[in-house]
Design an enzyme around this catalytic site. Structure first.
Site, PDB file in Angstrom:
ATOM      1  CE  LYS A  95      -1.235   1.220   3.833  1.00  0.00           C
ATOM      2  NZ  LYS A  95      -1.582   1.997   5.019  1.00  0.00           N
ATOM      3  CB  THR A  96       3.569   2.404   2.217  1.00  0.00           C
ATOM      4  OG1 THR A  96       2.788   2.058   3.361  1.00  0.00           O
ATOM      5  CG2 THR A  96       4.257   3.723   2.459  1.00  0.00           C
ATOM      6  CG  ASP A 112      -1.876   5.854   4.294  1.00  0.00           C
ATOM      7  OD1 ASP A 112      -2.370   4.823   3.815  1.00  0.00           O
ATOM      8  OD2 ASP A 112      -0.868   5.867   5.011  1.00  0.00           O
ATOM      9  CD  GLU A 113      -3.680   3.113   7.478  1.00  0.00           C
ATOM     10  OE1 GLU A 113      -4.646   2.354   7.227  1.00  0.00           O
ATOM     11  OE2 GLU A 113      -2.576   2.722   7.850  1.00  0.00           O
ATOM     12  NE  ARG A 135       0.234  -4.948  11.000  1.00  0.00           N
ATOM     13  CZ  ARG A 135       0.008  -4.488   9.788  1.00  0.00           C
ATOM     14  NH1 ARG A 135       0.830  -3.636   9.229  1.00  0.00           N
ATOM     15  NH2 ARG A 135      -1.040  -4.885   9.096  1.00  0.00           N
TER      16      ARG A 135
END
Length: 867
Positions: free
Chosen positions: A73-74, A261-262, A696
């Site tokens: 995503k980033t 974002d988010e 994570r």
DNA sequence: CCCCACGATACCACA
DNA sequence: TATCGTGGGG
């Protein structure tokens, strides 16, 4: 006209369009460049998969990227920005990129910097909602009745202020806690509601039905204080934009591309804010009566609404005095929102998952791109996480997959521990094992490991443990540096110097250190100031000229005022770090702590030094204050190899080779209060949090639960989290019962707890799981002679309890470093947690220190410094 | 006005 | 268990 904020880049500081292909979106040159770039794939695009690439290259029009955990995503966001810049579609200053956390913003800046090199400096509009909100507000503060040097109050200030208001209303501040009302205001503001707009029921629920009045009074008070709370950083710009279409239009012309974002975490206010900035063509495309206008109900602010009735929502676009080549309005909104509904964990902060689910309605013709290929985790980790999250209803439904499977991939491992102390100990051992490379012969860096907790109070036990082990750790977003008492005091001094109208700061420090200016004096000042409608510092200056005060108080107050006068004068002339030191010294504040004999005092002094040191990175004291009010975390030294400890919330967006997830017990995780207050959706949010935690992990994920946890100082027996039962057996393994290090922990309790029949058989059939369950139930019974599930056990042994820290030294791993320590025997050293002490033994980089107060401890030399 | 002792209360997550 | 706020004594 200088207001001290002229360094903020703004419209009139547009970079000269010198590049051959200017930002003309529709220009021939730009189109030509775009075409050229498509033909010849630039480096930065080559590593992307087709979906990612589509997300990057679909620069025009609304785009929603549904990006699962670890799907890049980033990377998509940063590459997209790089792509926009590289193809000359926009200047850095024409891209609005919003993130949720400062961490995310920082990371994006770094990564864009790596892609484009340097241009990041010119991306003034990349930041959190709040930091961008401030930037906008500073420029137009007067339009909402503030001055541009307004202060930003943090939660603490707000609570104190509200408490004053509650008392001023003649209400009992016990019955109506300020904290609670602060939370209510926060909720309202998250929904974008002015006092006039809050639901009648809400208004009645507090302060004998005075909720609405109190909210309005609060807003008024903020205005007189020339201050804002966090919510205002969004709401004021919204009001301002609505009341000033011309200003809004300027921003429309400025922002050619918007990235968010988010997106799943945006709340209503943020949504409104975004819509205003993006609406230019959305509004021209949507009929005015579409759902939008209902959402954007007119805001009838209290006083600031007086400037005029709500303006029409859709000012005609285009027609700008500037802008590229004078084309008409952009045909589409170039907005790109990235998010993952499965990672929506901020419902309590007002986040509306609905925003992401509704995207296609909000932006007709939007392109939706799903990213499901995971680049982060093993199949086991994805399998466990996916199975867990499948228990939620109402998902958009993504399934992550990976094709990178190694034969020796570990399953997710569930461990049971007797209590939180043993949990910390066992995790510590596991970390050391990885570090040494016992298991697989590979030595693992601590930087690749993280402990993710549900609630911050869980951190302490790990910290304590790691300190005694001499294991490097770092607390991310932990006990906030800027929330410490001494830092807040110091900041209050700085604030008052920069902003003499900051009454909250004034009240905080008039009598700190003690100057004999107690309640009586402060109240007199308060009344005087209120009566004349002036700040308290100014009131003080006037009052010392009168004889209304007792001579002693008068003298003391006079001195204080003199100091502040002097400091304010130096503001422009003295370098700000120097001035800061002067303020702390001359005010007697540092002396106060020097004279303080308590154990924390040296640490506090150290923190003050650190505070001044951290100011060096800023241009001015004002700039520093601004930073602090928005960024509550201190940057840690990244180069140190250390285990990270943080909450699950702050772990979002990060990844680690090995992740430890302790505290998976009913009541803690899922958290009882989330269940009580949120019901089913509360549970689902907790589950998403668990999902975030597991995802994570890149390679190893260890989950822990304990049988006994201390809450409020009482031992309570606990049940394993229901989430454990929701993990798929195929990807999960239950660890054999951990025998604690060297028989430690077994002695006091006996082994009998491992030998009982399993009274809590469940779906798991592995021996390990049964053992874990037995461990849980039997341990409870053995030790306390009661059945588990029994309410609260009052045990309350302290330091002298069954497990004193007598064999601490033996638990310390042998030093791995052969380098000679920079310390020598007898050195006087300082440790943030333990204070001062003398080095009594050295073993590699591990020191044994006799602390003056804390006794003998073994500490890694990185944690202490010579004094 | 300051200090201390006592009791109540708390521990959910963030900008 | 740690912290905070309050109330009484100095």
């Amino acid at each position: 006209m200088s207001n001290g904020y002229d360094d903020i880049p703004f419209f009139d500081e547009e970079p000269p369009p010198r590049k051959p292909a200017g930002p003309a979106t529709g220009g021939i040159a730009a189109r030509a460049m775009a075409a050229r770039d498509q033909a010849r794939t630039p480096d930065y695009l080559s590593g992307l998969n087709p979906e990612q690439r589509e997300a990057v290259e679909t620069t025009e029009g609304p785009v929603l990227v549904l990006a699962g955990a670890g799907t890049g995503k980033t990377r998509v966001l940063t590459t997209r920005i790089a792509h926009i810049l590289a193809t000359g579609r926009a200047f850095p200053s024409q891209i609005l990129a919003v993130t949720f956390t400062n961490k995310a913003a920082r990371e994006m800046k770094e990564r864009i910097g790596m892609l484009v090199g340097g241009a990041v400096e010119g991306m003034p509009w990349l930041g959190t909602f709040h930091s961008i909100g401030v930037k906008i507000l500073r420029r137009h503060a007067e339009l909402v009745g503030l001055r541009s040097d307004f202060t930003i109050l943090d939660t603490d200030d707000v609570i104190r202020l509200i408490k004053q208001l509650i008392q001023a209303e003649g209400l009992d501040d016990k019955r109506w806690p300020a904290r609670q009302f602060a939370a209510m205001i926060d909720t309202w503001k998250n929904k974008g509601l002015d006092p006039a707009q809050i639901p009648e029921g809400d208004a009645r629920a507090f302060a004998n039905g005075k909720g609405r009045e109190l909210y309005a009074a609060y807003q008024n008070r903020l205005k007189t204080l020339n201050a804002c709370d966090f919510g205002d950083l969004l709401l004021h710009p919204i009001r301002m934009f609505r009341a000033n279409p011309d200003v809004l239009r300027d921003y429309h012309q400025r922002f050619k591309y918007i990235l968010v974002d988010e997106y799943q975490d945006t709340n209503t206010a943020q949504y409104m804010w975004l819509r205003l900035l993006a609406q230019r063509s959305a509004a021209s495309r949507n009929s005015p009566s579409s759902g939008l206008s209902a959402t954007f109900s007119p805001s009838n602010g209290e006083k600031d609404g007086a400037a005029g009735a709500s303006p029409p929502l859709a000012p005609p676009a285009g027609r700008g005095s500037r802008g590229a080549g004078g084309e008409g309005p952009a045909p589409t909104v170039n907005i790109c929102c990235v998010g993952d509904d499965d990672q929506s964990i901020y419902g309590w902060r007002g986040a509306e998952v609905d925003n992401i689910l509704r995207f296609e309605k909000d932006f007709p013709g939007a392109k939706v791109i799903k990213l499901e290929r995971n680049y982060r985790s093993t199949e086991h980790i994805l399998g466990a996480a996916g199975h867990l999250i499948a228990h939620n209803e109402g998902r958009l439904g993504k399934t992550l997959f990976t094709d990178r499977t190694e034969p020796d991939d570990e399953k997710v491992i569930v461990h049971a521990a007797w209590d939180s102390e043993e949990e910390a100990r066992a995790v510590g051992e596991e970390i050391e094992r990885l570090q040494r490379g016992d298991a697989d012969g590979k030595k693992h860096a601590l930087n690749g490991m993280a402990i993710l907790v549900r609630a911050s109070f869980q951190m302490r036990e790990f910290e304590d443990r790691f300190v005694t082990l001499g294991l490097n750790y770092r607390v991310v977003g932990g006990p906030r540096f800027y929330e410490r008492l001494e830092i807040r005091d110091a900041m209050a001094y700085f604030r008052l110097v920069c902003q003499p109208a900051d009454d909250l700061a004034f009240e905080r420090i008039v009598n700190t250190p003690k100057r004999g200016l107690g309640d009586t004096t402060v109240r007199a000042l308060h009344d005087y100031a209120r009566a004349r409608d002036i700040p308290m510092l100014a009131a003080a200056a006037e009052m010392v000229e009168t004889d209304e005060l007792k001579p002693k108080a008068r003298k003391a107050l006079f001195d204080v005022i003199q100091y502040f006068r002097r400091w304010s004068e130096r503001l422009e002339t003295t370098p700000h770090t120097e001035l800061a030191e002067q303020i702390l010294d001359e005010s007697g504040y540092t002396d106060m702590w020097k004279n303080d004999k308590s154990a924390e005092a040296p640490g506090r002094l150290e923190n003050l030094k650190e505070l001044v040191r951290s100011m060096e990175a800023f241009e001015s004291m004002r700039g520093f204050l601004e930073h602090v009010s928005l960024v509550m975390d201190t940057e840690q030294n990244e180069d140190m190899d250390a285990v990270s400890i943080m909450t699950l919330h702050s772990a979002k967006g990060l990844e680690f080779d090995t992740v430890f997830l302790p505290g998976w017990e009913e009541g803690l995780f899922p958290h009882q209060r989330a269940l009580d207050e949120g019901g089913r959706s509360g549970l689902e949010e907790e589950r998403r949090l668990a999902y975030v935690g597991i995802t994570r992990a890149k390679r190893r994920c260890h989950i822990w639960f304990v049988s006994n946890r201390r809450i409020h100082g009482l031992w309570q027996s606990t049940m394993p989290s229901r989430f454990l039962d929701e993990l798929p057996q195929s990807h999960v393994e239950v660890a054999e019962a951990e025998t604690s290090y060297g028989g430690y922990g077994r002695g006091g309790y006996g082994q009998s707890r491992f030998d009982r029949a399993d009274p809590f058989a469940n779906s798991y059939s592995t021996p390990g799981w049964k053992r874990a369950q037995q461990n849980k139930s039997d341990a409870t019974r053995d030790n306390w002679g009661t059945r588990s599930g029994h309410a609260v056990e009052r045990i309350g042994y302290g330091e002298s309890g069954p497990r004193g820290r007598t064999i601490e030294g033996e638990l310390v791993a042998k030093s791995t470093s052969s380098e000679p320590s920079k310390f020598k025997l007898g050195d006087r050293v300082f440790h943030v947690k333990f204070g001062n002490g003398n080095v009594s033994a050295i073993e590699g980089n591990k020191l044994t220190i006799d602390f003056d107060r804390a006794g003998q401890k073994r500490v890694l030399d990185g944690f202490v410094e010579r004094v």
